[in-house]
Design a protein around this motif. Structure first.
Motif, PDB file in Angstrom:
ATOM      1  N   ALA A 173       0.814  -1.215   0.000  1.00 53.73           N
ATOM      2  CA  ALA A 173       0.000   0.000   0.000  1.00 53.73           C
ATOM      3  C   ALA A 173       0.851   1.269   0.000  1.00 53.73           C
ATOM      4  N   LEU A 174       2.137   1.141   0.322  1.00 57.30           N
ATOM      5  CA  LEU A 174       3.007   2.301   0.403  1.00 57.30           C
ATOM      6  C   LEU A 174       3.789   2.487  -0.890  1.00 57.30           C
ATOM      7  N   THR A 175       4.259   3.693  -1.104  1.00 57.13           N
ATOM      8  CA  THR A 175       5.131   3.985  -2.233  1.00 57.13           C
ATOM      9  C   THR A 175       6.591   3.752  -1.828  1.00 57.13           C
ATOM     10  N   PRO A 176       7.491   3.646  -2.805  1.00 56.30           N
ATOM     11  CA  PRO A 176       8.910   3.565  -2.452  1.00 56.30           C
ATOM     12  C   PRO A 176       9.376   4.740  -1.598  1.00 56.30           C
ATOM     13  N   PHE A 177       8.908   5.946  -1.907  1.00 52.49           N
ATOM     14  CA  PHE A 177       9.325   7.106  -1.125  1.00 52.49           C
ATOM     15  C   PHE A 177       8.868   6.978   0.330  1.00 52.49           C
ATOM     16  N   GLN A 178       7.661   6.464   0.549  1.00 51.00           N
ATOM     17  CA  GLN A 178       7.182   6.281   1.919  1.00 51.00           C
ATOM     18  C   GLN A 178       8.011   5.225   2.651  1.00 51.00           C
ATOM     19  N   HIS A 179       8.446   4.197   1.926  1.00 42.17           N
ATOM     20  CA  HIS A 179       9.359   3.226   2.531  1.00 42.17           C
ATOM     21  C   HIS A 179      10.668   3.898   2.934  1.00 42.17           C
ATOM     22  N   LEU A 212       4.296  -2.137  -8.935  1.00 45.86           N
ATOM     23  CA  LEU A 212       5.660  -2.174  -9.437  1.00 45.86           C
ATOM     24  C   LEU A 212       6.035  -3.568  -9.922  1.00 45.86           C
ATOM     25  N   SER A 213       6.948  -3.618 -10.875  1.00 47.37           N
ATOM     26  CA  SER A 213       7.446  -4.902 -11.367  1.00 47.37           C
ATOM     27  C   SER A 213       8.312  -5.569 -10.304  1.00 47.37           C
ATOM     28  N   ALA A 269      18.453   3.449 -11.249  1.00 47.29           N
ATOM     29  CA  ALA A 269      17.553   3.987 -12.286  1.00 47.29           C
ATOM     30  C   ALA A 269      16.083   3.618 -12.067  1.00 47.29           C
ATOM     31  N   PHE A 270      15.551   3.981 -10.894  1.00 42.73           N
ATOM     32  CA  PHE A 270      14.105   3.827 -10.739  1.00 42.73           C
ATOM     33  C   PHE A 270      13.452   5.026 -10.052  1.00 42.73           C
ATOM     34  N   ALA A 271      14.046   6.199 -10.240  1.00 40.16           N
ATOM     35  CA  ALA A 271      13.490   7.411  -9.624  1.00 40.16           C
ATOM     36  C   ALA A 271      12.075   7.703 -10.106  1.00 40.16           C
ATOM     37  N   GLY A 272      11.745   7.276 -11.311  1.00 42.65           N
ATOM     38  CA  GLY A 272      10.410   7.534 -11.839  1.00 42.65           C
ATOM     39  C   GLY A 272       9.303   6.744 -11.178  1.00 42.65           C
ATOM     40  N   HIS A 273       9.658   5.824 -10.303  1.00 45.28           N
ATOM     41  CA  HIS A 273       8.655   4.975  -9.642  1.00 45.28           C
ATOM     42  C   HIS A 273       8.476   5.308  -8.161  1.00 45.28           C
ATOM     43  N   LEU A 274       9.087   6.379  -7.686  1.00 44.82           N
ATOM     44  CA  LEU A 274       9.116   6.647  -6.249  1.00 44.82           C
ATOM     45  C   LEU A 274       7.744   6.899  -5.646  1.00 44.82           C
ATOM     46  N   HIS A 275       6.806   7.385  -6.432  1.00 44.24           N
ATOM     47  CA  HIS A 275       5.517   7.771  -5.866  1.00 44.24           C
ATOM     48  C   HIS A 275       4.373   6.891  -6.383  1.00 44.24           C
ATOM     49  N   ARG A 276       4.718   5.704  -6.819  1.00 39.35           N
ATOM     50  CA  ARG A 276       3.712   4.716  -7.235  1.00 39.35           C
ATOM     51  C   ARG A 276       3.597   3.648  -6.149  1.00 39.35           C
TER      52      ARG A 276
END
Length: 213
Positions: free
Chosen positions: A87-93, A129-130, A117-124
């Protein structure tokens, strides 16, 4: 790439007489190992040889029936299957782990993210995520506080070629900084990148290529 032997002689991680059984099934029997500061070491063995059990014992997640583990400095580990909150995003982790590690900022984490190279996925949300991106996040969480010793269980599963190369760049940077990296795998890939390979069986952990001296 061929690496030269590390100059450090301090023992970063050691295990003595590790024995673990589940019921009548003996997984590890009196296993010893010694890993020095600044080494990049592979621990390999056939399926069922006890690699993941040994990692769980080394990181304190599982108690051995007998034996002792000694770690000099901070220790972190990255499990084979990422343990994340869907339920959390990478940034929240990252923010949660920043608080847990009491880090003043997220600069080390963002440097790792840029390299992987996954900065574009930080808020998903993690749930979308794959598998490869989840593995990248798990690796960043294990490394963001720059631990003295990190234990990685099959760390590059699901990585593409560029990320695979970036992983070894990270391992080389840790080595240059005098930090220890232990890669647990069922196959000994990239032996030239390792200071030593520890072949694990139920009866022993045999060190080759850079035997402890």
């Amino acid at each position: 790439m061929t690496v030269s032997p590390p100059t450090a002689t301090r023992t970063a991680l050691s295990a003595r007489g590790i024995h673990k059984a589940f019921g009548k099934h003996v997984v590890l029997a009196d296993v010893d190992l010694t890993i020095r500061s600044g080494e990049t070491v592979g621990v390999v063995g056939e399926n069922g040889a006890g690699k993941t059990t040994l990692l769980r014992i080394l990181c304190g997640d599982l108690r051995p029936d007998k034996g002792t583990v000694t770690v000099d400095g901070t220790l972190s580990h990255c499990p084979q299957h990422p343990v994340l909150n869907n339920a959390l995003t990478p940034f929240q982790h990252l923010r949660l782990f920043q608080e847990a590690f009491r880090l003043p900022n997220l600069e080390p984490a963002h440097a790792l993210i840029d390299r992987l190279a996954f900065a574009g996925h930080l808020h998903r949300p993690v749930r979308v995520l794959s598998g490869g991106t989840r593995q990248k996040l798990s690796l960043v969480l294990a490394l963001m506080h720059e631990p003295d010793v990190v234990l990685l269980d099959e760390p590059y599963q699901g990585f593409d070629w560029q990320t695979y190369l970036a992983f070894w760049d990270l391992a080389a940077a840790r080595r240059a900084a005098g930090r220890t990296t232990v890669v647990i795998s069922h196959l000994a890939y990239d032996i030239d990148r390792l200071d030593a390979v520890i072949q694990l069986s139920h009866k022993a952990a045999v060190r080759t290529k850079g035997a402890s001296r």
